[in-house]
Motif scaffolding. Structure first.
Motif, short mmCIF file in Angstrom:
data_model
loop_
_atom_site.label_atom_id
_atom_site.label_comp_id
_atom_site.label_asym_id
_atom_site.label_seq_id
_atom_site.Cartn_x
_atom_site.Cartn_y
_atom_site.Cartn_z
N VAL A 149 0.84 -1.19 0.00
CA VAL A 149 0.00 0.00 0.00
C VAL A 149 0.88 1.24 0.00
O VAL A 149 1.77 1.38 0.83
CB VAL A 149 -0.91 0.01 1.24
N GLN A 150 0.60 2.13 -0.93
CA GLN A 150 1.32 3.39 -0.99
C GLN A 150 0.36 4.53 -1.23
O GLN A 150 -0.49 4.45 -2.13
CB GLN A 150 2.38 3.37 -2.10
N LEU A 151 0.50 5.56 -0.45
CA LEU A 151 -0.23 6.80 -0.63
C LEU A 151 0.79 7.92 -0.58
O LEU A 151 1.47 8.10 0.44
CB LEU A 151 -1.28 7.00 0.47
N CYS A 159 -3.06 12.96 -4.34
CA CYS A 159 -2.60 11.75 -3.65
C CYS A 159 -2.60 10.61 -4.66
O CYS A 159 -3.66 10.25 -5.20
CB CYS A 159 -3.51 11.43 -2.48
N ALA A 160 -1.43 10.08 -4.89
CA ALA A 160 -1.29 8.93 -5.78
C ALA A 160 -1.35 7.66 -4.95
O ALA A 160 -0.60 7.52 -3.97
CB ALA A 160 0.03 9.00 -6.54
N LYS A 206 -5.90 7.45 -13.22
CA LYS A 206 -4.56 7.73 -12.69
C LYS A 206 -4.40 7.27 -11.25
O LYS A 206 -3.34 7.47 -10.65
CB LYS A 206 -4.27 9.23 -12.78
N ASN A 207 -5.44 6.67 -10.68
CA ASN A 207 -5.40 6.22 -9.28
C ASN A 207 -5.03 7.36 -8.34
O ASN A 207 -4.20 7.19 -7.43
CB ASN A 207 -4.41 5.06 -9.11
N CYS A 216 -3.57 12.06 3.20
CA CYS A 216 -4.40 11.24 2.33
C CYS A 216 -4.76 9.96 3.08
O CYS A 216 -3.92 9.39 3.80
CB CYS A 216 -3.64 10.92 1.05
N ASN A 217 -5.99 9.52 2.90
CA ASN A 217 -6.49 8.33 3.60
C ASN A 217 -7.20 7.41 2.62
O ASN A 217 -7.94 7.87 1.76
CB ASN A 217 -7.43 8.76 4.71
N ALA A 218 -6.97 6.13 2.80
CA ALA A 218 -7.71 5.10 2.07
C ALA A 218 -8.38 4.20 3.10
O ALA A 218 -7.71 3.66 3.99
CB ALA A 218 -6.79 4.29 1.18
#
Length: 114
Positions: free
Chosen positions: A2-4, A22-23, A75-76, A95-97
């Motif tokens: 996981v990358q943000l 945020c990518a 582009k996610n 940024c949060n997922a």
């Protein structure tokens, strides 16, 4: 993995604008509600805006009409357009997922000052 990765923070004068991006890694972007939180010095982290997979948006009252969250599925990325910035918007923005488990970026500093 996981990358943000956030980008777009900086110094802006009151009334100005900034755009945060945020990518996210594809493995989470396609399954997560994405959001932006912020934490000002001495304060708790708060949700600023969130956008679901279906595009439903939620905002904290203090930014309604000034901030817009969007997601670019090609582009996610998830973006936060911030207009009419005020000194009280000064904070580190994260940024949060949210997939039931929360994933976080490292944060980007937004400073609103003359």
């Amino acid at each position: 993995q996981v990358q943000l990765v956030e980008s777009g923070g900086g110094l802006v004068q009151p009334g100005g604008s900034l755009r945060l991006s945020c990518a996210a890694s594809r493995s989470i972007f396609n399954s997560a509600t994405m959001g932006w939180y912020r934490q000002a010095p001495g304060k708790q982290r708060e949700l600023v805006a969130a956008i679901s997979l279906g595009g439903i948006r939620n905002y904290v009252d203090s930014v309604k009409g000034r901030f817009t969250i969007s997601r670019d599925n090609a582009k996610n990325t998830v973006n936060l357009q911030m207009n009419s910035l005020q000194p009280e918007d000064t904070a580190v923005y994260y940024c949060n997922a949210n997939l039931g488990i929360n994933y976080w970026g490292k944060g980007t500093l937004v400073t609103v000052s003359s």
